[in-house]
Design a protein around this motif. Structure first.
Motif, mmCIF file in Angstrom:
data_model
loop_
_atom_site.group_PDB
_atom_site.id
_atom_site.type_symbol
_atom_site.label_atom_id
_atom_site.label_comp_id
_atom_site.label_asym_id
_atom_site.label_seq_id
_atom_site.Cartn_x
_atom_site.Cartn_y
_atom_site.Cartn_z
ATOM 1 N N ILE A 159 0.803 -1.155 -0.133
ATOM 2 C CA ILE A 159 0.181 -0.118 -0.150
ATOM 3 C C ILE A 159 1.185 1.305 0.023
ATOM 4 O O ILE A 159 1.720 1.541 0.621
ATOM 5 C CB ILE A 159 -1.069 -0.373 0.862
ATOM 6 N N SER A 160 0.641 2.427 -0.692
ATOM 7 C CA SER A 160 1.121 3.019 -0.974
ATOM 8 C C SER A 160 1.159 5.029 -0.344
ATOM 9 O O SER A 160 2.011 5.639 -0.382
ATOM 10 C CB SER A 160 2.215 3.294 -2.615
ATOM 11 N N VAL A 161 -0.220 4.663 -0.229
ATOM 12 C CA VAL A 161 -0.881 5.720 0.727
ATOM 13 C C VAL A 161 -1.515 5.275 2.030
ATOM 14 O O VAL A 161 -2.550 4.540 1.673
ATOM 15 C CB VAL A 161 -2.372 6.732 0.165
ATOM 16 N N ASP A 162 -2.112 6.123 2.807
ATOM 17 C CA ASP A 162 -2.897 5.325 4.491
ATOM 18 C C ASP A 162 -4.471 5.056 3.517
ATOM 19 O O ASP A 162 -4.390 5.955 2.647
ATOM 20 C CB ASP A 162 -2.600 6.423 5.006
ATOM 21 N N VAL B 96 -1.493 1.831 -4.146
ATOM 22 C CA VAL B 96 -0.774 0.921 -4.508
ATOM 23 C C VAL B 96 0.466 0.743 -5.002
ATOM 24 O O VAL B 96 0.331 1.670 -6.361
ATOM 25 C CB VAL B 96 -1.234 -0.614 -4.901
ATOM 26 N N ASP B 97 1.369 -0.237 -5.034
ATOM 27 C CA ASP B 97 2.671 -0.329 -5.459
ATOM 28 C C ASP B 97 2.836 -0.342 -7.341
ATOM 29 O O ASP B 97 2.862 -0.374 -8.305
ATOM 30 C CB ASP B 97 4.026 -0.483 -5.132
ATOM 31 N N ASN B 98 2.321 -1.416 -7.225
ATOM 32 C CA ASN B 98 2.396 -1.953 -8.386
ATOM 33 C C ASN B 98 0.573 -3.341 -8.570
ATOM 34 O O ASN B 98 0.616 -4.148 -7.313
ATOM 35 C CB ASN B 98 3.330 -3.379 -8.698
ATOM 36 N N GLY B 99 -0.876 -2.411 -8.889
ATOM 37 C CA GLY B 99 -1.465 -3.479 -8.916
ATOM 38 C C GLY B 99 -1.928 -4.398 -10.076
ATOM 39 O O GLY B 99 -2.530 -5.078 -10.109
ATOM 40 N N LEU B 100 -0.534 -4.347 -11.299
ATOM 41 C CA LEU B 100 -0.975 -5.420 -12.096
ATOM 42 C C LEU B 100 -1.076 -6.887 -11.648
ATOM 43 O O LEU B 100 -1.159 -7.561 -12.851
ATOM 44 C CB LEU B 100 -0.060 -4.421 -13.379
ATOM 45 N N TYR C 41 -8.733 -12.659 -3.780
ATOM 46 C CA TYR C 41 -8.678 -12.005 -2.982
ATOM 47 C C TYR C 41 -7.083 -12.146 -2.523
ATOM 48 O O TYR C 41 -6.106 -12.600 -2.828
ATOM 49 C CB TYR C 41 -9.164 -13.156 -1.641
ATOM 50 N N LEU C 42 -6.762 -11.444 -1.485
ATOM 51 C CA LEU C 42 -5.388 -10.405 -1.101
ATOM 52 C C LEU C 42 -5.235 -10.731 0.416
ATOM 53 O O LEU C 42 -6.848 -10.431 1.449
ATOM 54 C CB LEU C 42 -5.481 -9.020 -1.514
ATOM 55 N N VAL C 43 -4.423 -10.561 0.842
ATOM 56 C CA VAL C 43 -4.523 -10.447 2.426
ATOM 57 C C VAL C 43 -3.961 -8.778 2.330
ATOM 58 O O VAL C 43 -2.575 -8.638 2.374
ATOM 59 C CB VAL C 43 -3.333 -11.146 3.255
ATOM 60 N N ALA C 44 -4.913 -8.375 3.273
ATOM 61 C CA ALA C 44 -4.066 -7.201 3.544
ATOM 62 C C ALA C 44 -3.515 -7.696 5.362
ATOM 63 O O ALA C 44 -4.495 -7.226 6.045
ATOM 64 C CB ALA C 44 -5.198 -5.723 4.002
ATOM 65 N N GLY C 45 -2.252 -6.930 5.062
ATOM 66 C CA GLY C 45 -1.544 -7.404 6.455
ATOM 67 C C GLY C 45 -0.486 -8.126 6.182
ATOM 68 O O GLY C 45 -0.193 -9.087 5.574
ATOM 69 N N ASN C 46 -0.262 -9.117 7.307
ATOM 70 C CA ASN C 46 0.454 -10.278 7.939
ATOM 71 C C ASN C 46 -0.359 -10.772 8.688
ATOM 72 O O ASN C 46 -1.149 -11.468 9.592
ATOM 73 C CB ASN C 46 1.935 -9.643 8.454
ATOM 74 N N VAL C 47 -0.529 -12.242 8.026
ATOM 75 C CA VAL C 47 -0.649 -13.437 8.863
ATOM 76 C C VAL C 47 -0.505 -13.478 9.722
ATOM 77 O O VAL C 47 0.092 -13.405 10.426
ATOM 78 C CB VAL C 47 -0.672 -14.423 7.763
ATOM 79 N N PHE D 272 -10.557 -2.474 8.565
ATOM 80 C CA PHE D 272 -9.794 -2.370 9.132
ATOM 81 C C PHE D 272 -8.799 -0.802 8.602
ATOM 82 O O PHE D 272 -8.558 -1.003 7.042
ATOM 83 C CB PHE D 272 -8.873 -2.324 10.013
ATOM 84 N N ALA D 273 -8.735 0.231 8.820
ATOM 85 C CA ALA D 273 -7.515 0.902 8.791
ATOM 86 C C ALA D 273 -6.415 -0.021 8.384
ATOM 87 O O ALA D 273 -5.699 -0.439 8.691
ATOM 88 C CB ALA D 273 -6.874 2.608 8.834
ATOM 89 N N HIS D 274 -5.476 0.608 7.631
ATOM 90 C CA HIS D 274 -4.414 -0.064 6.560
ATOM 91 C C HIS D 274 -3.301 1.160 5.920
ATOM 92 O O HIS D 274 -3.577 2.387 5.844
ATOM 93 C CB HIS D 274 -4.447 -0.766 5.113
ATOM 94 N N ASN D 275 -1.817 1.066 6.339
ATOM 95 C CA ASN D 275 -1.051 2.345 6.404
ATOM 96 C C ASN D 275 -0.097 1.894 5.338
ATOM 97 O O ASN D 275 -0.068 0.365 4.788
ATOM 98 C CB ASN D 275 0.271 2.123 8.043
ATOM 99 N N ARG D 276 0.323 3.452 5.166
ATOM 100 C CA ARG D 276 0.836 3.004 3.881
ATOM 101 C C ARG D 276 2.309 1.837 4.515
ATOM 102 O O ARG D 276 3.100 2.090 5.562
ATOM 103 C CB ARG D 276 2.017 4.168 3.892
ATOM 104 N N GLY D 277 2.719 0.917 3.298
ATOM 105 C CA GLY D 277 3.877 0.329 3.323
ATOM 106 C C GLY D 277 3.372 -1.225 3.694
ATOM 107 O O GLY D 277 3.815 -2.209 4.016
ATOM 108 N N ASP D 278 2.302 -1.561 4.524
ATOM 109 C CA ASP D 278 1.710 -2.877 4.264
ATOM 110 C C ASP D 278 0.992 -3.090 3.549
ATOM 111 O O ASP D 278 1.111 -2.549 2.326
ATOM 112 C CB ASP D 278 0.189 -1.823 5.189
ATOM 113 N N ARG D 279 1.245 -5.073 3.573
ATOM 114 C CA ARG D 279 1.554 -5.584 2.343
ATOM 115 C C ARG D 279 0.116 -6.375 1.838
ATOM 116 O O ARG D 279 -0.768 -6.602 2.487
ATOM 117 C CB ARG D 279 2.926 -6.947 3.255
#
Length: 172
Positions: free
Chosen positions: A19-22, A32-36, A43-49, A76-83
């Motif tokens: 994620i490139s912007v909060d 995001v850095d690269n959505g392609l 499905y995506l996991v936002a954050g870390n398992v 939930f909110a997700h921060n810049r840099g979250d995977r």
């Protein structure tokens, strides 16, 4: 009853971006850095398992190089840099056998949780002689994983290879 613990699928080799912007809670898209790397309905996991406030989100429409739209707002909110990492499944199907693992019948299908390292399910009518197995599934595409090995409700006996491996994995 019988308590069942299931680990989420391994995601270490799956496609990922950051994620490139909060993003606030109830966000409907991520910058995001690269959505392609992803496609619609994945499905995506936002954050870390295993981390608090990690969640599974579903992609809506075709992602662009810098944006991923979601089918539902985030919890939930997700921060810049979250995977953000691809996860092929969003559910786990649990089956049980009452005849020593010869035949299995469906017990439950539950949504995966990624804010914990183990998903918990309780079979309130389960007996210690029952066997259980599970497999992951994708509610959108009907893709499924292979079944796990069948395990008796009492778990691995002390000193067995299965118990030693499980202990080692838990200590990591």
């Amino acid at each position: 009853g019988v308590e069942i613990f299931i680990q989420p699928p391994d995601l270490s080799d799956n496609e990922a971006t950051f994620i490139s912007v909060d993003a606030v809670a109830a966000a409907s898209a991520f910058t995001v850095d690269n959505g392609l790397r992803f496609a619609a309905n994945e499905y995506l996991v936002a954050g870390n398992v295993g981390a608090q406030k990690s969640e599974i989100v579903k992609i809506s429409g075709s992602p662009s190089s810098t944006s991923i739209s979601l089918t539902a707002a985030t919890n939930f909110a997700h921060n810049r840099g979250d995977r953000l990492v691809f996860i092929p499944y969003n559910q786990v199907a649990i089956e049980r056998s009452t005849d020593s693992g010869s035949t299995y019948s469906a017990l439950a299908t539950i949504d995966l949780r990624v804010d914990t390292t183990e998903i918990y399910y309780q079979d309130t009518s389960g007996l210690s002689t029952y066997y259980y197995r599970a497999r992951f599934s994708n509610a959108t595409s009907s893709d499924v994983s292979q079944y796990s090995d069948g395990i008796i409700a009492t778990g691995y006996a002390e000193g067995t290879a299965g118990e030693v491996i499980r202990s080692a994995l838990l200590s990591l």
